[in-house]
Design a protein around this motif. Sequence first.
Motif, short mmCIF file in Angstrom:
data_model
loop_
_atom_site.label_atom_id
_atom_site.label_comp_id
_atom_site.label_asym_id
_atom_site.label_seq_id
_atom_site.Cartn_x
_atom_site.Cartn_y
_atom_site.Cartn_z
N TRP A 1 -14.44 -1.72 -51.32
CA TRP A 1 -15.06 -0.61 -50.59
C TRP A 1 -15.83 0.30 -51.53
N ASP B 1 -19.34 8.69 -46.82
CA ASP B 1 -18.73 7.65 -45.99
C ASP B 1 -17.22 7.89 -45.91
N LYS C 1 -23.20 0.15 -53.85
CA LYS C 1 -24.38 -0.68 -53.56
C LYS C 1 -25.26 -0.01 -52.51
N SER C 2 -24.62 0.59 -51.50
CA SER C 2 -25.41 1.23 -50.44
C SER C 2 -26.05 2.53 -50.93
N HIS C 3 -25.46 3.15 -51.95
CA HIS C 3 -25.99 4.42 -52.46
C HIS C 3 -26.96 4.21 -53.61
N GLY D 1 -27.83 1.12 -54.82
CA GLY D 1 -28.52 -0.16 -54.80
C GLY D 1 -27.99 -1.12 -55.84
N SER D 2 -26.87 -0.75 -56.47
CA SER D 2 -26.25 -1.61 -57.48
C SER D 2 -24.75 -1.38 -57.47
N SER D 3 -24.00 -2.30 -58.04
CA SER D 3 -22.54 -2.29 -57.97
C SER D 3 -21.92 -1.47 -59.10
N ASN E 1 -13.23 1.83 -40.12
CA ASN E 1 -13.84 3.16 -40.03
C ASN E 1 -13.43 3.90 -38.76
N LYS F 1 -21.13 12.51 -52.24
CA LYS F 1 -22.26 12.47 -53.17
C LYS F 1 -22.46 13.85 -53.79
N ASP G 1 -18.98 -1.62 -52.54
CA ASP G 1 -19.96 -1.64 -51.44
C ASP G 1 -20.59 -0.28 -51.23
N THR G 2 -19.80 0.79 -51.39
CA THR G 2 -20.33 2.15 -51.26
C THR G 2 -21.38 2.42 -52.32
#
Length: 247
Positions: free
Chosen positions: A44, A213, A50-52, A54-56, A230, A242, A47-48
């Motif tokens: 999680w 999130d 990556k969504s913020h 754009g990378s892991s 969720n 953030k 993935d969070t």
Amino acid sequence: MTISTKANADFDEIGKFTRLADEWWNKNGAFKSLHDINPLRLNWIDDTLKSHFGSSLAHKKVADIGCGGGILSCAMAVRGADVLGVDLGEENLKAGEIHAQRVGIDNVSFACVAVEELAKEQAGSFDVVTCMEMLEHVPDPQAIVRACFELLKPNGICVLSTINRNPKSYLFAIVGAEYVLGLVDKGTHDFHKFITPAELDRMAIESGFERFDMTGLHYNPITKHYWLSNANVDVNYMMAFKKADNT
């Protein structure tokens, strides 16, 4: 390893975990539930990011606050992050160091220092700050959240996890987990220290964060299966925040 004597901490709480320091890396021992949920929370977090970003986690500088024996710290390091695990239980940190050395993880280190002090020393130094299953064990969780904010670089991400406070969480996290299923030792949690999502959201916003999130962690005692959803944060939950870049 640095050592601090000042702390926003309940040393009786810390003692509960340091007395079990030898158990941290026994996947069927006292911390089995943490090992079981670790892949869920690790994925999680990844993935969070990556969504913020754009990378892991790879190549991110991470502070893991209240890291215990380093279960999450080491896992994030395996994913390629440069991780600092922070805890006030020296025996816990030794367990993490020994494990990292044993399996050859060289991009994780550990420090015995209060997070508020670390925030003064290394303000704005980290891409990611995690603080998992700790806030419900300290006298002043707001101060911990504020220090996490200070540690982050602008646009950084903070992931916090704790336990909601309601009748269902008392039944599941204390009666069920401690007394019926034995997932954690009796007396591990104090219901009055549990934190509702609204309270955690307020602490974070007052510290300067923006919520990013949220998800809930669930357990089926019959199938012994953990999962995230969720739609339900009634008991265990994680929130991502953030640190806005106001430059």
